[in-house]
Design an enzyme around this catalytic site. Structure first.
Site, PDB file in Angstrom:
ATOM      1  N   GLY A  77       0.823  -1.201   0.000  1.00  0.00           N
ATOM      2  CA  GLY A  77       0.000   0.000   0.000  1.00  0.00           C
ATOM      3  C   GLY A  77       0.858   1.251   0.000  1.00  0.00           C
ATOM      4  CB  SER A  78       0.102   4.636   1.247  1.00  0.00           C
ATOM      5  OG  SER A  78      -1.070   4.775   0.471  1.00  0.00           O
ATOM      6  CB  THR A  79       4.532   1.497   3.416  1.00  0.00           C
ATOM      7  OG1 THR A  79       4.380   0.279   2.663  1.00  0.00           O
ATOM      8  CG2 THR A  79       3.613   1.461   4.631  1.00  0.00           C
ATOM      9  CG  PHE A  80       6.024   0.975  -3.208  1.00  0.00           C
ATOM     10  CD1 PHE A  80       7.164   0.211  -3.024  1.00  0.00           C
ATOM     11  CD2 PHE A  80       5.760   1.480  -4.480  1.00  0.00           C
ATOM     12  CE1 PHE A  80       8.029  -0.059  -4.088  1.00  0.00           C
ATOM     13  CE2 PHE A  80       6.606   1.223  -5.543  1.00  0.00           C
ATOM     14  CZ  PHE A  80       7.747   0.448  -5.347  1.00  0.00           C
ATOM     15  CE  LYS A  81       0.145   6.668  -1.838  1.00  0.00           C
ATOM     16  NZ  LYS A  81      -1.028   7.234  -1.150  1.00  0.00           N
TER      17      LYS A  81
END
Length: 501
Positions: free
Chosen positions: A221-225
């Site tokens: 999810g958004s941790t990859f941002k």
């Protein structure tokens, strides 16, 4: 002598020759294998005649040996039970060793070449020869906190993982996988009961024997941002650069729009990169990823550790093998060209992007540590049976440098903003600067979303003291906020218990 007798004689001579060759093969080449086989009863009795060394953390022993009155003199016990199972592993009589019990077996058993002087001394003095002791990097307080908080999480999640490391050294402060298991029945001298206990765990659909912190790969999810933001910062974007955003955005090759988690998140046509990270703006990062291109994103992810199969930290893995690699996926259309829709979805940590909790912690640790990612390790020290002889001290080693010091500084500022002003507020605790990134990842059409948090804590001098990743599988609404809360508690425990690292 007639012909039939001659033929019988030749056959007998050939058979004797084969028997002689086989005997020499066994004596010359197979002797050690048979001597050390788990199925050699005499070897088992001899192994259990010697007291096996302790496995300890923070001055407390979590794997010990007690004397029995049975055929096998010493019984392996695990006072910490399920809290330490995925780190320690277990030492069974007829099953395969796992965890630290496996990777440090020779030293714990006292058969290591390093302990030959100790064995000779004991032989001359008549003292009982014991095994060496293994001291781990774990913070007892952080490990207990991670286990208790995961088990009692507020979302009722039954599966997940947490891992915390010291960003400066790579020393593992906590490592928990949920559900866990009690290793004591597996070390029973009643081999039938031990096998039954193992078979029950092996058949459990929740896979309690799996070390999820190291072997579970799920969409982050958004941790990859944070990875996408790092690539952007290295390609002309600054924290204050305006990037396209909006309430929804449809990639050119897809009729399915990408939307934000709530209508209040970046509805403007443009937002700064700082705000996009703070608010976790899906539309902004989807468009940013397409603008950067698949090659730049995949290369930056690789520099952080994705696609790497060389992270062999046997002391961390339950079976002593390599850690499962994290993957970005192809981001391609069937014809092989880059697919903007796949790239956009990958840029928000979905599609084919898969990450382990360990990888999440390493990303946060590298950001906290000025761009330097240290190799994670669990074994801090090896002490002889008498505890006065030191045979090994851990030597921290740099693993890779995924980003420059300046990029790391910018990422820290953005991750601190997430905790102070955005979705990661529940990770905060007094006396330290906490930064992080939440992540909510779709797990399937009929299952609840996964909740993630990666983060770090800095002391008043800006020195990194802990980095963490928490995963709550199928946590549903509020899962990432609960992961952030648990992460904050783990880091707080690690810094309070710093004397045991």
């Amino acid at each position: 002598m007639n012909a039939p007798l001659r033929r019988v004689g030749v056959v007998v001579m050939v058979l004797f020759g084969l028997l002689f060759a086989n005997l020499n093969w066994i004596q010359a080449y197979k002797a050690d294998e048979y001597r050390n086989s788990d199925y050699n009863g005499r070897v088992q009795v001899a192994e259990y005649e010697r007291r096996r060394g302790n496995i300890e953390a923070g001055g407390t022993a979590f794997a010990t040996s007690k004397e029995t009155d049975g055929k096998l003199k010493y019984q392996r016990t695990y006072p910490g039970g399920a809290k330490y199972a995925h780190v320690l592993g277990y030492k069974p009589v007829n099953l395969a060793d796992t965890g630290i019990e496996r990777t440090e077996n020779d030293f714990l058993a006292g058969t290591s070449d390093a302990l030959i002087a100790s064995r000779i001394k004991d032989m001359l003095t008549g003292d009982e020869t014991g095994g060496g002791n293994v001291l781990l990097t774990l913070s007892k307080r952080a490990q207990d906190t991670a286990y208790d908080q995961l088990r009692n999480n507020r979302n009722g999640v039954k599966k997940g993982a947490a891992i915390a490391i010291d960003p400066r050294t790579g020393a593992v402060q906590a490592l928990v996988s949920m559900p866990s298991f009690d290793p004591n029945p597996l070390a029973s001298h009643d081999t039938g009961a031990a096998s039954a206990a193992y078979n029950k765990l092996e058949a459990d659909p929740d896979r309690p024997l799996t070390n999820r912190a190291l072997a579970e790969t799920l969409p982050p999810g958004s941790t990859f941002k944070i990875v996408v933001a790092a690539a952007a910062l290295e390609n002309g974007v600054t924290k204050e650069t305006q990037i396209p955003a909006g309430a929804s955005w449809t990639p050119p090759t897809s009729g399915t729009p990408i939307r934000n988690a709530a209508a209040s998140i970046c509805p403007e046509s443009q937002v700064t990169l700082m705000d996009a990270v703070t608010e976790s703006c899906n539309t902004g990062f989807a468009q940013l990823g397409v603008r950067l291109g698949a090659d730049k994103l995949k290369e930056k992810a690789r520099q952080f550790g994705f696609e790497q199969d060389d992270l062999t930290v046997g002391q961390l893995n339950a079976d002593g093998s390599s850690v499962a690699p994290s993957r970005t996926g192809a981001m391609q259309a069937p014809g092989g060209e880059t697919d903007p829709a796949a790239l956009a979805q990958s840029s928000i940590g979905q599609r084919d992007v898969k990450m382990t909790p360990l990888q999440g912690a390493l990303i946060a640790a590298a950001v906290a540590n000025d761009g330097k990612q240290m190799r994670p390790y669990l074994v801090k020290q090896l002490l002889g049976p008498d505890r006065t002889s030191n045979y090994y001290n851990a030597d921290p080693r740099e693993l890779r440098r995924p980003v420059s010091s300046q990029v790391a500084s910018d990422l820290r500022d953005m991750m601190v903003s997430v905790v102070e002003n955005g979705t990661g507020r529940s990770a905060n605790f007094d006396g330290y600067t906490v930064g992080g990134k939440t992540g909510t990842a779709q797990s399937g059409p009929d299952t609840r979303d996964h909740g993630w948090f990666i983060g770090f804590a800095l002391d008043r001098n800006g020195t990194p003291v802990s980095a963490v990743c928490v995963l709550l599988e199928e946590a549903g609404s509020g899962g990432s906020a609960e992961a952030a809360r648990i992460a904050g508690r783990i880091m707080q425990a690690a810094v309070v218990d710093s004397g045991s690292r």
